[in-house]
Design a protein around this motif. Structure first.
Motif, PDB file in Angstrom:
ATOM      1  N   LEU A 124       0.784  -1.316   0.118  1.00 62.59           N
ATOM      2  CA  LEU A 124       0.135   0.122  -0.001  1.00 62.59           C
ATOM      3  C   LEU A 124       0.824   1.236   0.048  1.00 62.59           C
ATOM      4  O   LEU A 124       0.540   2.105  -0.899  1.00 62.59           O
ATOM      5  N   MET A 125       1.811   1.198   0.734  1.00 56.67           N
ATOM      6  CA  MET A 125       2.851   2.480   0.867  1.00 56.67           C
ATOM      7  C   MET A 125       3.497   2.752  -0.425  1.00 56.67           C
ATOM      8  O   MET A 125       3.602   3.955  -0.842  1.00 56.67           O
ATOM      9  N   VAL A 126       4.089   1.803  -1.148  1.00 55.46           N
ATOM     10  CA  VAL A 126       4.854   1.996  -2.245  1.00 55.46           C
ATOM     11  C   VAL A 126       3.561   2.359  -3.246  1.00 55.46           C
ATOM     12  O   VAL A 126       4.503   3.149  -3.915  1.00 55.46           O
ATOM     13  N   SER A 127       2.573   1.801  -3.382  1.00 56.29           N
ATOM     14  CA  SER A 127       1.503   2.306  -4.495  1.00 56.29           C
ATOM     15  C   SER A 127       1.427   3.782  -4.353  1.00 56.29           C
ATOM     16  O   SER A 127       1.073   4.400  -5.305  1.00 56.29           O
ATOM     17  N   LYS A 128       1.595   4.346  -3.166  1.00 59.62           N
ATOM     18  CA  LYS A 128       1.477   5.951  -2.906  1.00 59.62           C
ATOM     19  C   LYS A 128       2.429   6.655  -3.531  1.00 59.62           C
ATOM     20  O   LYS A 128       2.270   7.551  -4.078  1.00 59.62           O
ATOM     21  N   PHE A 129       3.826   6.076  -3.525  1.00 55.03           N
ATOM     22  CA  PHE A 129       4.824   6.552  -4.178  1.00 55.03           C
ATOM     23  C   PHE A 129       4.543   6.513  -5.816  1.00 55.03           C
ATOM     24  O   PHE A 129       5.140   7.547  -6.441  1.00 55.03           O
ATOM     25  N   ILE A 130       4.340   5.347  -6.069  1.00 59.02           N
ATOM     26  CA  ILE A 130       4.073   5.038  -7.533  1.00 59.02           C
ATOM     27  C   ILE A 130       3.190   6.522  -8.238  1.00 59.02           C
ATOM     28  O   ILE A 130       3.292   7.019  -9.190  1.00 59.02           O
ATOM     29  N   ILE A 131       2.018   6.503  -7.070  1.00 57.67           N
ATOM     30  CA  ILE A 131       0.763   7.411  -7.623  1.00 57.67           C
ATOM     31  C   ILE A 131       1.513   8.680  -7.435  1.00 57.67           C
ATOM     32  O   ILE A 131       1.175   9.611  -8.410  1.00 57.67           O
ATOM     33  N   ALA A 132       2.071   9.097  -6.556  1.00 59.17           N
ATOM     34  CA  ALA A 132       2.841  10.374  -6.601  1.00 59.17           C
ATOM     35  C   ALA A 132       3.731  10.994  -7.714  1.00 59.17           C
ATOM     36  O   ALA A 132       3.681  11.983  -8.234  1.00 59.17           O
ATOM     37  N   TYR A 133       4.645  10.006  -7.894  1.00 58.70           N
ATOM     38  CA  TYR A 133       5.370  10.133  -9.108  1.00 58.70           C
ATOM     39  C   TYR A 133       4.565  10.189 -10.498  1.00 58.70           C
ATOM     40  O   TYR A 133       4.910  11.023 -11.216  1.00 58.70           O
ATOM     41  N   GLY A 134       3.494   9.320 -10.582  1.00 61.35           N
ATOM     42  CA  GLY A 134       2.652   9.608 -11.514  1.00 61.35           C
ATOM     43  C   GLY A 134       1.941  10.851 -11.890  1.00 61.35           C
ATOM     44  O   GLY A 134       2.080  11.531 -12.991  1.00 61.35           O
ATOM     45  N   ASN A 135       1.591  11.430 -10.542  1.00 60.25           N
ATOM     46  CA  ASN A 135       0.926  12.866 -10.599  1.00 60.25           C
ATOM     47  C   ASN A 135       1.843  13.697 -11.011  1.00 60.25           C
ATOM     48  O   ASN A 135       1.763  14.714 -11.824  1.00 60.25           O
ATOM     49  N   TRP A 145      10.008   2.391  -8.918  1.00 60.21           N
ATOM     50  CA  TRP A 145       8.968   2.101  -7.598  1.00 60.21           C
ATOM     51  C   TRP A 145       8.428   0.732  -7.576  1.00 60.21           C
ATOM     52  O   TRP A 145       8.097   0.324  -6.361  1.00 60.21           O
ATOM     53  N   PHE A 146       7.725   0.592  -8.630  1.00 57.15           N
ATOM     54  CA  PHE A 146       6.929  -0.778  -8.973  1.00 57.15           C
ATOM     55  C   PHE A 146       8.030  -1.923  -8.932  1.00 57.15           C
ATOM     56  O   PHE A 146       7.457  -2.968  -8.197  1.00 57.15           O
ATOM     57  N   ASP A 147       9.213  -1.661  -9.381  1.00 56.46           N
ATOM     58  CA  ASP A 147      10.125  -2.605  -9.162  1.00 56.46           C
ATOM     59  C   ASP A 147      10.394  -2.973  -7.748  1.00 56.46           C
ATOM     60  O   ASP A 147      10.576  -4.160  -7.454  1.00 56.46           O
ATOM     61  N   LYS A 148      10.416  -2.097  -6.980  1.00 54.16           N
ATOM     62  CA  LYS A 148      10.850  -2.275  -5.593  1.00 54.16           C
ATOM     63  C   LYS A 148       9.610  -2.764  -4.826  1.00 54.16           C
ATOM     64  O   LYS A 148       9.933  -3.440  -4.011  1.00 54.16           O
ATOM     65  N   ALA A 149       8.393  -2.701  -5.367  1.00 54.40           N
ATOM     66  CA  ALA A 149       7.283  -3.191  -4.670  1.00 54.40           C
ATOM     67  C   ALA A 149       7.197  -5.032  -4.664  1.00 54.40           C
ATOM     68  O   ALA A 149       6.968  -5.555  -4.103  1.00 54.40           O
ATOM     69  N   LYS A 150       7.975  -5.077  -6.020  1.00 58.46           N
ATOM     70  CA  LYS A 150       7.925  -6.462  -6.427  1.00 58.46           C
ATOM     71  C   LYS A 150       8.953  -7.194  -5.316  1.00 58.46           C
ATOM     72  O   LYS A 150       8.695  -8.498  -4.863  1.00 58.46           O
TER      73      LYS A 150
END
Length: 559
Positions: A124-135, A145-150
C-alpha cells in the motif's frame, strides 16, 4: 488509568477534538520547525498535549498542517513521548496520514526514510509513491518504485499493480500497461484493475478490447466500470450501445446509476443533437431521486445553445440557480456561443462585457469567441482592443484570434494595419504561424506596388523557421508578374520546382501571359518541361493548354 484514558477518548469528539487540534497547530507554528532534524528546537511545549493523544487526534493534526515539517516534527515527537500516560503508539493509519502529506509536498526521500526506519514499507505504501510520481508525470520513477514493490511484497502487490497501471494509462503508455497487466498471474486482478484497463482501451480507441475485457471480467463490474463503458460509447457517438450498457447496469445486483451515469448519457445525447432524448434522461434521473449537478445542467445548456435556443438555455440556468447550483465559466461560454450561433452578435458582445463586469475570469477561449464575432461585424479596432486587454491581463491570445483580425483588416483594405499587427504579435505573447504570414503576403501579392513589403515579411517568416508552400509560391509568382518583375517571378518559380512544388494554374497563366508578352515563350516552355519532369503535376495537359492559349493570343496580337 484505563478509565481515565476512556474518558479522554470520549472527550475528544468534535468540537473538542477541533479545539485540541487548533491548540497543537498554534504551538507548532510558534516552534516553526523548517527541516528534518531541528535540533535547536525544544519540543517540551508539546508535552502538555500528551494525555490527549490517540490515533484520531494525531491524524487530524497531520492533516491540518500546511507545512509538512510541522507535521513531521509533531509525528516524531508523538513517536517518542516522555511521559506517555496512555501508552500511545502510531498505528497504520497514522503512517498513512504522514506519508500522504509528505508525498503531497514531493518529500519522497523523507517519506521513504521514515517508513523504512519504522519497517512500515508495504505494498500500500509503495503504491502511494507510484501514484505521487505519476501525478508529477515522472513515469520512470514510478516504474522504479513498482520494481521495488516486487521485491518488498513477494509478488502479492495488487495495490502497486493498480497504481502503476493507472500511471501508465494516464501517461498514454498503454503498451507497457498491457504487458504489466498480462504478467498479473500470481496476483488476481480486482475490479479496480479492470476499470483502469477498460479506461486505457477506450483512450486507445480500442472499442472491441474494452468490450471484451468488460465481458470477461473475473469479478462483478462496479459502477466505475459501467460508467467508463457508457462514457466510451457516448464519446464514440454510439448512443444505442451506451443505453444498452445502462440497462445492463440496471439489471446488475450491486450497482445503481448515479449522477455521473445520467450526466454522461445526457451529454452524449446533446452532442448528437438529440435534445428531446437528453431531456427524457433528465426526467428519468429526477424520478430515481438522482440530483442533477452542474455538469448535468451544463450539458443540456450546451446542447440548447448549439441549436441557437438561447432563451431555453437561460431558463434552465435559472432553474439550476434555484436548485442551489452556481453556474461556472463553461455555462456562460455556452450562452455566449449560442448567441453567436443564433447570429446575435451584438447580444453576444454585450453578454461578454457583462461577464467581465461581474468579475468572471474569462479565458483565452472566451476572448477568442468575441474577437471572432467582432471580425464578423467588421469591427477590427474593437477586436484589437480586446487583444490588448488580454495582454494587459496576462492572457496570451491564440494565433487564430490574431489571424481572424489580420484577415478582416486585409479584406477591409487596411494592409498597413495588418502588417503592423503581424509584427506586434510576438510582443503580445503569440508567435505568428504560416497562416498569419500567408494571409498578409497573399493579400499584398494581389495589390500593386507592395512587393517590397512582401520581401520583408517573407524574410521574417523564413527567419522564424517557417517554410513557403505551393500556395504561397503561387501568390509570389503572380505578385511579381503583376508588379512587372518577370525575372523575379521566374526565380521564385524555379525555387518552387527545387522544392517539388507546383504553382497553381491561375498563377502559371499570369506568368505565361507576361513572358509571352515579352517574347519569351521558349523560356516558359522550358520551365514547364522542368516542372513536369521534377514535380508531380496532376493535370499536365491543362498547363500545356494554358501555354498554347497564351502563345496563340500574343501571336494573334502581333499579326
Amino acid at each position: 488509568m484505563a478509565t481515565a484514558a476512556n474518558m479522554l477518548t470520549h472527550r475528544l469528539q468534535t468540537p473538542y477534538l477541533t479545539s485540541v487540534v487548533t491548540a497543537i497547530t498554534t504551538c507548532l507554528r510558534s516552534l516553526n520547525p523548517q527541516n528534518l532534524n531541528p535540533s535547536h528546537i525544544n519540543p517540551a511545549p508539546l508535552n502538555q498535549f500528551s494525555p490527549y493523544l490517540n490515533s484520531q487526534l494525531v491524524i487530524e493534526v497531520i492533516r491540518k498542517q500546511s507545512n509538512p515539517y510541522h507535521a513531521l516534527f509533531f509525528f516524531n515527537w508523538a513517536s517518542n513521548l516522555c511521559p506517555n500516560p496512555n501508552n500511545y503508539f502510531h498505528n497504520h493509519h497514522c503512517y498513512v496520514a504522514i506519508t500522504d502529506l509528505l508525498l503531497s509536498h514531493s518529500l519522497f526521500a523523507l517519506a521513504s526514510s521514515l517508513l523504512q526506519n519504522a519497517n512500515k514499507m508495504s505494498d500500500l505504501m509503495v503504491s502511494k509513491f507510484i501514484i505521487a510520481y505519476g501525478n508529477l508525470k515522472e513515469v520512470k520513477r514510478a516504474i522504479f518504485w513498482f520494481d521495488k514493490a516486487k521485491a518488498i511484497g513477494n509478488g502479492n502487490i495488487l495495490f502497486s499493480y493498480n497504481a502503476i497501471l493507472n500511471v501508465l494509462v494516464n501517461a498514454n503508455r498503454f503498451n507497457i500497461a498491457q504487458s504489466i497487466f498480462d504478467e498479473m498471474v500470481a496476483v488476481k486482478p480486482d475490479v479496480s484493475t479492470y476499470a483502469i484497463m477498460i479506461k486505457g482501451y477506450w483512450k486507445m480507441r480500442s472499442v472491441e478490447n474494452a468490450s471484451k475485457l468488460f465481458d470477461e471480467m473475473s469479478c462483478e463490474p462496479n459502477l466505475v466500470c459501467y460508467n467508463t463503458m457508457i462514457n466510451g460509447y457516448c464519446k464514440k457517438g454510439d448512443m444505442d450501445k451506451a443505453m444498452g450498457m445502462f440497462y445492463r447496469l440496471l439489471g446488475s445486483k450491486n450497482c445503481l446509476p448515479d449522477t455521473v451515469t445520467y450526466t454522461t448519457l445526457i451529454d452524449g445525447c446533446c452532442k448528437k443533437g438529440d435534445l428531446d432524448e437528453a431531456m427524457k434522461w433528465m426526467d428519468n434521473m429526477k424520478v430515481r431521486c438522482c440530483k442533477p449537478n452542474l455538469l448535468t445542467y451544463n450539458a443540456i445548456i450546451y446542447g440548447l445553445c448549439l441549436k441557437g435556443n438561447v432563451d431555453e438555455a437561460r431558463k434552465l440556468m435559472t432553474e439550476m440557480r434555484l436548485n442551489g447550483l452556481k453556474e461556472n465559466l463553461a455555462t456562460h461560454m455556452s450562452i455566449l456561443k449560442g448567441l453567436c450561433y443564433a447570429g446575435k452578435s451584438d447580444e453576444a458582445v454585450n453578454y461578454f462585457k457583462e461577464m467581465i463586469r461581474k468579475g468572471m475570469k474569462c479565458d483565452v477561449k472566451a476572448y477568442a469567441v468575441v474577437i471572432n464575432e467582432y471580425c464578423k461585424m467588421k469591427k477590427p479596432n474593437e477586436a484589437i482592443a480586446l487583444l490588448k486587454e488580454m495582454k494587459a491581463k496576462g492572457i496570451n491570445p491564440s494565433v487564430s484570434s490574431f489571424n481572424a483580425v489580420i484577415q478582416i483588416l486585409m479584406k477591409l483594405g487596411e494592409p498597413d494595419a495588418a502588417i503592423f499587427l503581424l509584427k506586434q504579435m510576438q510582443g503580445m505573447g503569440c508567435r505568428p504561424n504560416f497562416i498569419s504570414y500567408n494571409i498578409v503576403i497573399g493579400g499584398l501579392c494581389g495589390a500593386k506596388g507592395r512587393m517590397q513589403n512582401v520581401k520583408e515579411l517573407l524574410h521574417n517568416m523564413l527567419c522564424s523557421g517557417l517554410a513557403v508552400d505551393a500556395t504561397m509560391y503561387s501568390s509570389l509568382v503572380k505578385g511579381y508578374c503583376e508588379d512587372g518583375n518577370e525575372e523575379m517571378a521566374k526565380q521564385v518559380l524555379y525555387e518552387a520546382i527545387d522544392n517539388n512544388y507546383v504553382i497553381d494554374s491561375e498563377s502559371f497563366s499570369v506568368f505565361a501571359n507576361k513572358m509571352c508578352e515579352k517574347g519569351k515563350a521558349v523560356g516558359v516552355e522550358n520551365i514547364l518541361k522542368e516542372m513536369c519532369k521534377r514535380c508531380s503535376v496532376v493535370d499536365v495537359g491543362n498547363y500545356w493548354r494554358i501555354l498554347d492559349e497564351q502563345l496563340a493570343m500574343h501571336l494573334a496580337k502581333g499579326s
